[in-house]
Design a protein around this motif. Structure first.
Motif, PDB file in Angstrom:
ATOM      1  N   UNK A  99      40.602  31.568  21.786  1.00 27.52           N
ATOM      2  CA  UNK A  99      40.806  32.680  22.499  1.00 27.52           C
ATOM      3  C   UNK A  99      40.919  34.291  21.630  1.00 27.52           C
ATOM      4  N   UNK A 100      40.915  34.578  20.555  1.00 31.84           N
ATOM      5  CA  UNK A 100      40.736  35.583  19.885  1.00 31.84           C
ATOM      6  C   UNK A 100      39.317  36.035  19.782  1.00 31.84           C
ATOM      7  N   UNK A 101      38.869  35.164  20.280  1.00 28.70           N
ATOM      8  CA  UNK A 101      36.877  36.011  20.668  1.00 28.70           C
ATOM      9  C   UNK A 101      37.322  36.117  21.588  1.00 28.70           C
ATOM     10  N   UNK A 102      37.732  34.797  23.131  1.00 28.01           N
ATOM     11  CA  UNK A 102      37.892  36.122  24.307  1.00 28.01           C
ATOM     12  C   UNK A 102      38.220  37.006  24.720  1.00 28.01           C
ATOM     13  N   UNK A 103      39.542  37.036  24.084  1.00 25.39           N
ATOM     14  CA  UNK A 103      40.228  38.942  23.654  1.00 25.39           C
ATOM     15  C   UNK A 103      39.407  39.846  23.285  1.00 25.39           C
ATOM     16  N   UNK A 104      38.318  39.427  22.362  1.00 25.38           N
ATOM     17  CA  UNK A 104      37.179  40.345  21.962  1.00 25.38           C
ATOM     18  C   UNK A 104      36.398  40.241  23.202  1.00 25.38           C
ATOM     19  N   UNK A 105      36.640  39.727  23.916  1.00 30.69           N
ATOM     20  CA  UNK A 105      34.620  40.263  24.622  1.00 30.69           C
ATOM     21  C   UNK A 105      36.336  40.564  26.079  1.00 30.69           C
ATOM     22  N   UNK A 106      37.445  40.839  26.088  1.00 29.38           N
ATOM     23  CA  UNK A 106      37.912  41.486  26.949  1.00 29.38           C
ATOM     24  C   UNK A 106      38.583  42.837  27.130  1.00 29.38           C
ATOM     25  N   UNK A 107      38.196  43.387  25.342  1.00 29.77           N
ATOM     26  CA  UNK A 107      38.237  44.811  24.787  1.00 29.77           C
ATOM     27  C   UNK A 107      36.919  45.239  24.854  1.00 29.77           C
TER      28      UNK A 107
END
Length: 193
Positions: A148-156
């Motif tokens: 989830x954090x990795x995908x949030x980083x992808x979004x940012x």
């Protein structure tokens, strides 16, 4: 403040990717110039962002899940796919009379291949590791929390890339429009003299 640095690095790398013409701003600008509508340039950003995010998400998910990835194999695969698309278009050129711009699917595929080939997601690994492995309150100790954090980083990362790409594509369209108006005015002045 230490927890903020990986996020700033992710956003900063996205902004740097947005500056690179290979990540799509020149294609978005070309769409706007060709259609004589700057809004068309902004509409081209969605498939560019989708392809870029898919490439980066592939690496982010691999890192978050602790899997190994061979960079050379991934880049070779992207290169072969890019060559196959180029050959397909060159073979089909004999039957076309006019050159049409790539469609949304073509732009997304191109963006995915270019992002994968130049290692966009791999550049994020140093910032992803502290995010996924930290004992921050937002992270659960499970792999899904890291994912989830990795995908949030992808979004940012993708949002920062998209913002810079959009600004540059719009500026290129404005510059082309201003240059075309100037050339018309000079042509009118010299033609009338």
């Amino acid at each position: 403040m230490l927890n903020l640095w990986p996020w700033l690095a992710v956003a900063g790398l996205g902004a740097v990717h947005g500056l690179n013409p290979a990540t799509g701003w020149m294609f978005a600008a070309a769409w706007g110039v060709q259609s004589r509508d700057r809004a068309q340039a902004l509409r081209a950003l969605a498939p560019i962002a989708l392809g870029h995010a898919a490439s980066v998400a592939l690496v982010a998910a691999t890192v978050a899940l602790g899997l190994a990835m061979d960079r050379i194999v991934l880049q070779a695969l992207a290169g072969v796919l890019l060559a196959a698309v180029a050959i397909y278009h060159l073979a089909g050129r004999k039957t076309r009379r006019t050159r049409t711009p790539a469609g949304h699917a073509g732009l997304a595929l191109w963006s995915f291949m270019m992002s994968t080939a130049h290692g966009a997601g791999l550049m994020l690994v140093p910032a992803l590791i502290p995010l996924c492995m930290a004992d921050a309150p937002a992270r659960a100790i499970t792999a899904s929390g890291s994912l989830t954090l990795a995908l949030a980083a992808v979004g940012v990362h993708t949002a920062a890339m998209l913002a810079v790409t959009g600004v540059i594509a719009s500026a290129a369209c404005r510059g082309f429009d201003a240059g075309a108006r100037l050339l018309r005015r000079v042509g009118e002045e010299t033609g009338g003299a």
